[in-house]
Design a protein around this motif. Sequence first.
Motif, PDB file in Angstrom:
ATOM      1  N   ASN A   1     -27.857  50.303  -3.010  1.00 15.82           N
ATOM      2  CA  ASN A   1     -27.037  50.152  -1.794  1.00 15.82           C
ATOM      3  C   ASN A   1     -27.586  49.119  -0.819  1.00 15.82           C
ATOM      4  O   ASN A   1     -27.288  49.160   0.380  1.00 15.82           O
ATOM      5  CB  ASN A   1     -26.860  51.497  -1.072  1.00 15.82           C
ATOM      6  CG  ASN A   1     -26.101  52.506  -1.893  1.00 15.82           C
ATOM      7  OD1 ASN A   1     -25.374  52.158  -2.817  1.00 15.82           O
ATOM      8  ND2 ASN A   1     -26.267  53.779  -1.568  1.00 15.82           N
TER       9      ASN A   1
ATOM     10  N   SER B   1     -22.644  54.627   3.857  1.00 20.70           N
ATOM     11  CA  SER B   1     -23.468  54.692   2.657  1.00 20.70           C
ATOM     12  C   SER B   1     -24.769  55.429   2.961  1.00 20.70           C
ATOM     13  O   SER B   1     -24.946  55.990   4.040  1.00 20.70           O
ATOM     14  CB  SER B   1     -23.769  53.269   2.149  1.00 20.70           C
ATOM     15  OG  SER B   1     -24.481  53.314   0.933  1.00 20.70           O
ATOM     16  N   THR B   2     -25.675  55.445   1.999  1.00 20.28           N
ATOM     17  CA  THR B   2     -26.975  56.087   2.156  1.00 20.28           C
ATOM     18  C   THR B   2     -28.051  55.189   1.568  1.00 20.28           C
ATOM     19  O   THR B   2     -27.767  54.271   0.793  1.00 20.28           O
ATOM     20  CB  THR B   2     -27.041  57.452   1.435  1.00 20.28           C
ATOM     21  OG1 THR B   2     -26.822  57.233   0.030  1.00 20.28           O
ATOM     22  CG2 THR B   2     -26.003  58.419   1.980  1.00 20.28           C
TER      23      THR B   2
ATOM     24  N   ARG C   1     -30.496  54.972  -1.150  1.00 21.83           N
ATOM     25  CA  ARG C   1     -30.504  55.680  -2.439  1.00 21.83           C
ATOM     26  C   ARG C   1     -31.525  55.056  -3.374  1.00 21.83           C
ATOM     27  O   ARG C   1     -31.616  53.829  -3.476  1.00 21.83           O
ATOM     28  CB  ARG C   1     -29.117  55.658  -3.066  1.00 21.83           C
ATOM     29  CG  ARG C   1     -29.037  56.352  -4.424  1.00 21.83           C
ATOM     30  CD  ARG C   1     -27.608  56.480  -4.898  1.00 21.83           C
ATOM     31  NE  ARG C   1     -26.855  57.465  -4.119  1.00 21.83           N
ATOM     32  CZ  ARG C   1     -25.941  58.283  -4.640  1.00 21.83           C
ATOM     33  NH1 ARG C   1     -25.674  58.246  -5.932  1.00 21.83           N
ATOM     34  NH2 ARG C   1     -25.300  59.133  -3.872  1.00 21.83           N
TER      35      ARG C   1
ATOM     36  N   TYR D   1     -32.172  60.118  -5.674  1.00 22.38           N
ATOM     37  CA  TYR D   1     -32.454  60.667  -4.347  1.00 22.38           C
ATOM     38  C   TYR D   1     -31.775  59.822  -3.284  1.00 22.38           C
ATOM     39  O   TYR D   1     -31.604  58.604  -3.445  1.00 22.38           O
ATOM     40  CB  TYR D   1     -33.961  60.679  -4.088  1.00 22.38           C
ATOM     41  CG  TYR D   1     -34.731  61.573  -5.024  1.00 22.38           C
ATOM     42  CD1 TYR D   1     -34.928  62.914  -4.727  1.00 22.38           C
ATOM     43  CD2 TYR D   1     -35.249  61.079  -6.215  1.00 22.38           C
ATOM     44  CE1 TYR D   1     -35.626  63.742  -5.593  1.00 22.38           C
ATOM     45  CE2 TYR D   1     -35.946  61.905  -7.094  1.00 22.38           C
ATOM     46  CZ  TYR D   1     -36.132  63.230  -6.769  1.00 22.38           C
ATOM     47  OH  TYR D   1     -36.815  64.050  -7.634  1.00 22.38           O
ATOM     48  N   GLN D   2     -31.399  60.465  -2.185  1.00 25.52           N
ATOM     49  CA  GLN D   2     -30.788  59.717  -1.088  1.00 25.52           C
ATOM     50  C   GLN D   2     -31.258  60.252   0.263  1.00 25.52           C
ATOM     51  O   GLN D   2     -31.666  61.406   0.391  1.00 25.52           O
ATOM     52  CB  GLN D   2     -29.265  59.761  -1.156  1.00 25.52           C
ATOM     53  CG  GLN D   2     -28.641  61.117  -0.877  1.00 25.52           C
ATOM     54  CD  GLN D   2     -27.121  61.061  -0.937  1.00 25.52           C
ATOM     55  OE1 GLN D   2     -26.537  60.162  -1.548  1.00 25.52           O
ATOM     56  NE2 GLN D   2     -26.477  62.007  -0.292  1.00 25.52           N
TER      57      GLN D   2
ATOM     58  N   PHE E   1     -36.123  62.470   1.439  1.00 26.27           N
ATOM     59  CA  PHE E   1     -34.997  62.200   0.561  1.00 26.27           C
ATOM     60  C   PHE E   1     -34.645  63.504  -0.155  1.00 26.27           C
ATOM     61  O   PHE E   1     -35.524  64.327  -0.439  1.00 26.27           O
ATOM     62  CB  PHE E   1     -35.354  61.142  -0.487  1.00 26.27           C
ATOM     63  CG  PHE E   1     -35.462  59.745   0.045  1.00 26.27           C
ATOM     64  CD1 PHE E   1     -34.422  58.851  -0.089  1.00 26.27           C
ATOM     65  CD2 PHE E   1     -36.623  59.330   0.689  1.00 26.27           C
ATOM     66  CE1 PHE E   1     -34.510  57.562   0.405  1.00 26.27           C
ATOM     67  CE2 PHE E   1     -36.736  58.044   1.179  1.00 26.27           C
ATOM     68  CZ  PHE E   1     -35.683  57.157   1.045  1.00 26.27           C
TER      69      PHE E   1
END
Length: 215
Positions: free
Chosen positions: A120, A141-142, A144, A160-161, A183
């Motif tokens: 991202n 968004s995140t 990630r 993971y985010q 995360f």
Amino acid sequence: MRTRTLLTLAAAVAALTLPTAAPAGAAATPVLTTGGVGGTPVAAGSGVTASLAAGTAATFYSSTTGTSGVRCTTSQFSATVTDNPAAPGTATESLSAHSFANCTSNVSGVTGVNSITVQNLPYTTTVTSAGVVTVSPPSGSTIRTTVSLRTLLGNVTCVYQGSGLTGTASNANNGIAFSNQPFSKVSGSSLCFANAYFSATYAPVTSGGAAVFVN
């Protein structure tokens, strides 16, 4: 004669009490400089990069106090300065690359780490005059990260985010430190721990080969 003396005295007092005007054309010191505090401004469009501080590692541990998880001895980020206003203020950068290598894991059942991929990108990074560093994902968004592990049962992928990262910039080592940034797992096998906490110190941060200072 007395009138002239009083006028001269008044002018002298005024000269001492009025603020001294800055020389014509003098520019205010921006948030980010090279060569030292108050040094050469880092121009918008300039690249900024850093690797891990010597002798340190980037870690993704399963808890804030534990030592179980993934440890990488190589990591680097690259960004571009998009705004560097006068200090005190907040400089802005676009983080376009963040990589990890030479990673190992001490998780039971895991025999190695294939890769760690940051997704991202680009992320927006801000640096305040107080040394607060914030990394934020694109809107909606995140942040990630995908971790590929080798296990006794084959390869597994852990995703993971997080909502963002907060770190601290220091002129002592021209670095940025992140500590226990959280995360959460969004997919992966039972060998992927439910939470990952990221810690790393990047130093020195440089632009054009010169160390970057925060003003």
